[in-house]
Design a protein around this motif. Structure first.
Motif, PDB file in Angstrom:
ATOM      1  N   TRP A 137       0.838  -1.201   0.000  1.00 20.87           N
ATOM      2  CA  TRP A 137       0.000   0.000   0.000  1.00 20.87           C
ATOM      3  C   TRP A 137       0.872   1.249   0.000  1.00 20.87           C
ATOM      4  O   TRP A 137       0.638   2.178  -0.767  1.00 20.87           O
ATOM      5  N   TYR A 138       1.900   1.246   0.847  1.00 21.18           N
ATOM      6  CA  TYR A 138       2.795   2.398   0.931  1.00 21.18           C
ATOM      7  C   TYR A 138       3.500   2.630  -0.404  1.00 21.18           C
ATOM      8  O   TYR A 138       3.519   3.760  -0.920  1.00 21.18           O
ATOM      9  N   ASN A 139       4.074   1.573  -0.972  1.00 19.98           N
ATOM     10  CA  ASN A 139       4.782   1.702  -2.252  1.00 19.98           C
ATOM     11  C   ASN A 139       3.850   2.201  -3.350  1.00 19.98           C
ATOM     12  O   ASN A 139       4.218   3.075  -4.144  1.00 19.98           O
ATOM     13  N   ASP A 140       2.640   1.642  -3.390  1.00 18.09           N
ATOM     14  CA  ASP A 140       1.652   2.064  -4.391  1.00 18.09           C
ATOM     15  C   ASP A 140       1.347   3.549  -4.244  1.00 18.09           C
ATOM     16  O   ASP A 140       1.305   4.291  -5.238  1.00 18.09           O
ATOM     17  N   LEU A 141       1.137   3.973  -3.011  1.00 16.10           N
ATOM     18  CA  LEU A 141       0.708   5.341  -2.765  1.00 16.10           C
ATOM     19  C   LEU A 141       1.788   6.353  -3.138  1.00 16.10           C
ATOM     20  O   LEU A 141       1.505   7.390  -3.743  1.00 16.10           O
ATOM     21  N   VAL A 142       3.027   6.052  -2.795  1.00 16.56           N
ATOM     22  CA  VAL A 142       4.127   6.967  -3.135  1.00 16.56           C
ATOM     23  C   VAL A 142       4.187   7.189  -4.637  1.00 16.56           C
ATOM     24  O   VAL A 142       4.382   8.318  -5.106  1.00 16.56           O
ATOM     25  N   VAL A 143       3.998   6.125  -5.398  1.00 12.70           N
ATOM     26  CA  VAL A 143       4.088   6.217  -6.864  1.00 12.70           C
ATOM     27  C   VAL A 143       2.818   6.828  -7.459  1.00 12.70           C
ATOM     28  O   VAL A 143       2.887   7.755  -8.271  1.00 12.70           O
ATOM     29  N   LYS A 144       1.647   6.340  -7.050  1.00 12.10           N
ATOM     30  CA  LYS A 144       0.387   6.789  -7.648  1.00 12.10           C
ATOM     31  C   LYS A 144       0.084   8.251  -7.329  1.00 12.10           C
ATOM     32  O   LYS A 144      -0.536   8.960  -8.127  1.00 12.10           O
ATOM     33  N   ALA A 145       0.527   8.705  -6.151  1.00 13.90           N
ATOM     34  CA  ALA A 145       0.265  10.090  -5.770  1.00 13.90           C
ATOM     35  C   ALA A 145       1.328  11.040  -6.317  1.00 13.90           C
ATOM     36  O   ALA A 145       1.348  12.218  -5.963  1.00 13.90           O
ATOM     37  N   ASP A 146       2.203  10.519  -7.163  1.00 15.76           N
ATOM     38  CA  ASP A 146       3.228  11.348  -7.822  1.00 15.76           C
ATOM     39  C   ASP A 146       4.206  11.983  -6.844  1.00 15.76           C
ATOM     40  O   ASP A 146       4.639  13.122  -7.036  1.00 15.76           O
ATOM     41  N   LEU A 147       4.575  11.239  -5.807  1.00 15.78           N
ATOM     42  CA  LEU A 147       5.544  11.751  -4.841  1.00 15.78           C
ATOM     43  C   LEU A 147       6.973  11.437  -5.262  1.00 15.78           C
ATOM     44  O   LEU A 147       7.857  12.294  -5.197  1.00 15.78           O
ATOM     45  N   ALA A 148       7.215  10.194  -5.669  1.00 15.98           N
ATOM     46  CA  ALA A 148       8.572   9.781  -6.029  1.00 15.98           C
ATOM     47  C   ALA A 148       8.511   8.502  -6.842  1.00 15.98           C
ATOM     48  O   ALA A 148       7.468   7.838  -6.924  1.00 15.98           O
ATOM     49  N   GLU A 149       9.650   8.158  -7.440  1.00 16.41           N
ATOM     50  CA  GLU A 149       9.762   6.890  -8.163  1.00 16.41           C
ATOM     51  C   GLU A 149      11.208   6.438  -8.117  1.00 16.41           C
ATOM     52  O   GLU A 149      12.124   7.215  -7.819  1.00 16.41           O
ATOM     53  N   ASN A 150      11.411   5.165  -8.355  1.00 19.05           N
ATOM     54  CA  ASN A 150      12.771   4.633  -8.418  1.00 19.05           C
ATOM     55  C   ASN A 150      13.485   5.198  -9.631  1.00 19.05           C
ATOM     56  O   ASN A 150      12.880   5.440 -10.681  1.00 19.05           O
ATOM     57  N   SER A 151      14.792   5.419  -9.475  1.00 18.78           N
ATOM     58  CA  SER A 151      15.570   6.009 -10.562  1.00 18.78           C
ATOM     59  C   SER A 151      16.348   4.931 -11.307  1.00 18.78           C
ATOM     60  O   SER A 151      16.317   3.752 -10.942  1.00 18.78           O
ATOM     61  N   ALA A 152      17.063   5.351 -12.337  1.00 19.91           N
ATOM     62  CA  ALA A 152      17.909   4.429 -13.098  1.00 19.91           C
ATOM     63  C   ALA A 152      19.105   3.966 -12.275  1.00 19.91           C
ATOM     64  O   ALA A 152      19.742   2.972 -12.610  1.00 19.91           O
ATOM     65  N   VAL A 153      19.409   4.693 -11.206  1.00 21.03           N
ATOM     66  CA  VAL A 153      20.514   4.313 -10.316  1.00 21.03           C
ATOM     67  C   VAL A 153      19.941   3.471  -9.192  1.00 21.03           C
ATOM     68  O   VAL A 153      19.086   3.935  -8.430  1.00 21.03           O
ATOM     69  N   ARG A 154      20.395   2.256  -9.068  1.00 22.75           N
ATOM     70  CA  ARG A 154      19.841   1.339  -8.080  1.00 22.75           C
ATOM     71  C   ARG A 154      19.925   1.920  -6.669  1.00 22.75           C
ATOM     72  O   ARG A 154      20.953   2.417  -6.246  1.00 22.75           O
ATOM     73  N   GLY A 155      18.788   1.877  -5.957  1.00 24.99           N
ATOM     74  CA  GLY A 155      18.768   2.340  -4.579  1.00 24.99           C
ATOM     75  C   GLY A 155      18.522   3.821  -4.417  1.00 24.99           C
ATOM     76  O   GLY A 155      18.397   4.312  -3.292  1.00 24.99           O
ATOM     77  N   CYS A 156      18.455   4.565  -5.526  1.00 25.83           N
ATOM     78  CA  CYS A 156      18.213   6.009  -5.468  1.00 25.83           C
ATOM     79  C   CYS A 156      16.819   6.326  -5.999  1.00 25.83           C
ATOM     80  O   CYS A 156      16.209   5.520  -6.693  1.00 25.83           O
ATOM     81  N   MET A 157      16.323   7.506  -5.652  1.00 25.42           N
ATOM     82  CA  MET A 157      14.961   7.863  -6.052  1.00 25.42           C
ATOM     83  C   MET A 157      14.930   9.206  -6.773  1.00 25.42           C
ATOM     84  O   MET A 157      15.808  10.048  -6.600  1.00 25.42           O
ATOM     85  N   VAL A 158      13.891   9.376  -7.557  1.00 27.27           N
ATOM     86  CA  VAL A 158      13.548  10.665  -8.151  1.00 27.27           C
ATOM     87  C   VAL A 158      12.378  11.213  -7.338  1.00 27.27           C
ATOM     88  O   VAL A 158      11.330  10.565  -7.244  1.00 27.27           O
ATOM     89  N   ILE A 159      12.558  12.363  -6.710  1.00 25.44           N
ATOM     90  CA  ILE A 159      11.459  13.011  -6.009  1.00 25.44           C
ATOM     91  C   ILE A 159      10.727  13.880  -7.021  1.00 25.44           C
ATOM     92  O   ILE A 159      11.305  14.814  -7.583  1.00 25.44           O
ATOM     93  N   LYS A 160       9.472  13.575  -7.272  1.00 28.02           N
ATOM     94  CA  LYS A 160       8.704  14.276  -8.303  1.00 28.02           C
ATOM     95  C   LYS A 160       8.195  15.623  -7.764  1.00 28.02           C
ATOM     96  O   LYS A 160       8.235  15.866  -6.553  1.00 28.02           O
ATOM     97  N   PRO A 161       7.744  16.507  -8.655  1.00 31.71           N
ATOM     98  CA  PRO A 161       7.391  17.869  -8.226  1.00 31.71           C
ATOM     99  C   PRO A 161       6.415  17.941  -7.053  1.00 31.71           C
ATOM    100  O   PRO A 161       6.603  18.748  -6.144  1.00 31.71           O
TER     101      PRO A 161
END
Length: 490
Positions: free
Chosen positions: A15-39
């Motif tokens: 649920w937590y993982n889904d929500l972070v992505v669906k609510a446009d908060l952040a996503e996994n980046s091309a660099v393993r273990g790092c994230m893109v924080i969305k606007p």
């Protein structure tokens, strides 16, 4: 949109993982273990950053910036510190690339090896105290009250967006003092600032306490912390403040001439919170339909959605909404008017509910005729039709009510799953249910490690406030100074 979220009762982690992505908060980046924080996620972080930064400045702190790279030898100077971070350090060994002779891209130039490897900062005590040596000579140079907003790298193998990533954003305060008492006072002061921020802005109740020796920050004499409880009954360390004693001053030979013309070692603190607070914000309040965000930290507190069938109707609604928006802004309420024509009103309702906007106003042609507006509040999902007269002040007042209600709900939940436990057998049963367990402990690392190994629970803190009645350890029966807080944690 909410149907795309895994229910909390089914799989809280998913649920937590889904929500972070669906609510446009952040996503996994091309660099393993790092994230893109969305606007949208970064807008929340900016709110956190702006408020904390002001609280730091109001207590006399100033911002500075120190290098990202730390010479490897610096980390060897404070034994406990290097041991605590050695396994998480990213190391820079070369400073140049060159074309691969076979034409297949670039390779590391073996001739460009650094004389001394550089560590990508996991925390900045060492580089800052090597700098403070140049800044501090006399008691007149003290105190130094510096903070920096930065990124750090800790090479985590198992990562989760916001909660644990190889690179994350944070602030780290580093202060230098002439006396032990002043440094200890500073460490507690910053702990209280974190607690104030968590409760009054994030709407998260926290426990203030001291870490056990085993859980203490590497290189600290004492670590103070605030501990929050998530909806799944697990604890989350939301902020720490460390009294470092003179350990780093000794390591980097930072001394000053006191008022009696005698050389003394400087006393130190460090303190920090990170983008982990974003995870706390999500997991403390949100539900199966999406985010629930406190008005004090949300990117915009109100969204207005028009409902219309013709351009003429939209024009009339736009004119009315322009006045409402101006009045709301004059009252200090942040507002977004979404009159885009590429999404239906129902889709917009679902989107803003998912994103946790505290209040939604819906206004259509019939509302204009009746001088009414539909008001929806995200925290309770209550919907009502109200007169447009005075709607701006009503919404303004609603923000305080929503902020208080979100805090009360989190506080009541924590209270309902906080309980005293007196025997180890009872502890083993109760820890499976989650929550904070208040237990007597004999103060030894051996007992603490036994409990962690057998139950996966750790001492979250030794509370600074509350009942200090002595007793007997639930495991060994040996004397205990007071109850401590156990929980499983993130």
């Amino acid at each position: 949109m909410a149907k795309e979220l895994t229910p909390r009762s089914e799989n809280y982690s998913q649920w937590y993982n889904d929500l972070v992505v669906k609510a446009d908060l952040a996503e996994n980046s091309a660099v393993r273990g790092c994230m893109v924080i969305k606007p949208y996620g970064y807008a929340i972080w900016e709110k956190i950053q702006r408020q904390l930064d002001q609280m730091f400045k109001d207590t006399g702190h100033v911002n500075a910036y120190f290098p990202l790279f730390i010479p490897k030898s610096f980390l060897s100077k404070e034994a406990d510190h290097v041991e605590g971070f050695a396994k998480e350090c990213a190391v820079v060994t070369h400073y140049r690339l060159k074309k691969n002779p076979d034409g297949s891209g670039v390779i590391v130039d073996p001739a460009a090896k650094l004389e001394e490897e550089l560590i990508v900062r996991p925390t900045s005590e060492t580089i800052i105290w090597s700098t403070y040596k140049n800044w501090i000579h006399s008691y007149r140079d003290l105190p130094i009250l510096c903070n920096q907003w930065a990124n750090v790298v800790r090479w985590e193998m198992r990562t989760r967006l916001f909660l644990r990533t190889a690179e994350f954003l944070w602030q780290e305060g580093h202060t230098a003092h002439a006396t032990k008492e002043e440094a200890e006072e500073e460490a507690v002061k910053m702990l209280n600032i974190y607690a104030d921020f968590a409760e009054n802005f994030m709407a998260i109740p926290v426990l203030k306490g001291v870490k056990s020796a085993k859980e203490r920050f590497a290189g600290a004499v004492e670590t103070y912390c605030i501990e929050a409880l998530m909806q799944d009954g697990k604890a989350l360390q939301a902020g720490t403040s460390h009294f470092l004693g003179q350990n780093f001053a000794k390591a980097f030979d930072v001394t000053f001439m006191n008022k009696d013309n005698k050389q003394e070692l400087v006393w130190a603190t460090s303190w920090g919170v990170s983008t982990r607070l974003m995870g706390a914000l999500i997991m403390s309040h949100s539900d199966d339909d999406g985010l629930i965000l406190p008005p004090n930290l949300v990117p915009y507190q109100v969204v207005i959605v028009p409902i219309y069938k013709s351009d003429e109707q939209l024009k009339d609604i736009d004119a009315k909404v322009d006045t409402i928006v101006a009045n709301l802004k004059s009252l200090g309420v942040s507002v977004k008017y979404d009159n885009t024509d590429n999404k239906r009103p129902g889709f917009k309702f679902a989107e803003y509910e998912l994103k946790g906007v505290p209040v939604r106003l819906a206004i259509g042609a019939r509302d204009l005729e009746n001088n009414t507006v539909e008001v929806f509040r995200r925290d309770t999902k209550e919907k009502e039709t109200r007169s447009l007269d005075g709607i701006e002040q009503y919404v303004k007042d609603l923000m305080s009510d929503i902020q208080s209600n979100i805090y009360k709900k989190a506080f009541d939940y924590r209270s309902s799953v906080t309980r005293e436990v007196n025997t180890y057998d009872e502890f083993k049963e109760e820890i499976e249910k989650g929550g904070f367990l208040l237990c007597h402990w004999d103060g030894t690392t051996e007992t603490e490690e036994k409990i962690k190994e057998e139950t996966k629970a750790t001492i979250r803190c030794i509370p600074l406030e509350g009942d200090k009645t002595p007793g007997k350890c639930m495991v060994t029966g040996m004397p205990s100074k007071q109850r401590v807080v156990f929980a499983r944690s993130y």
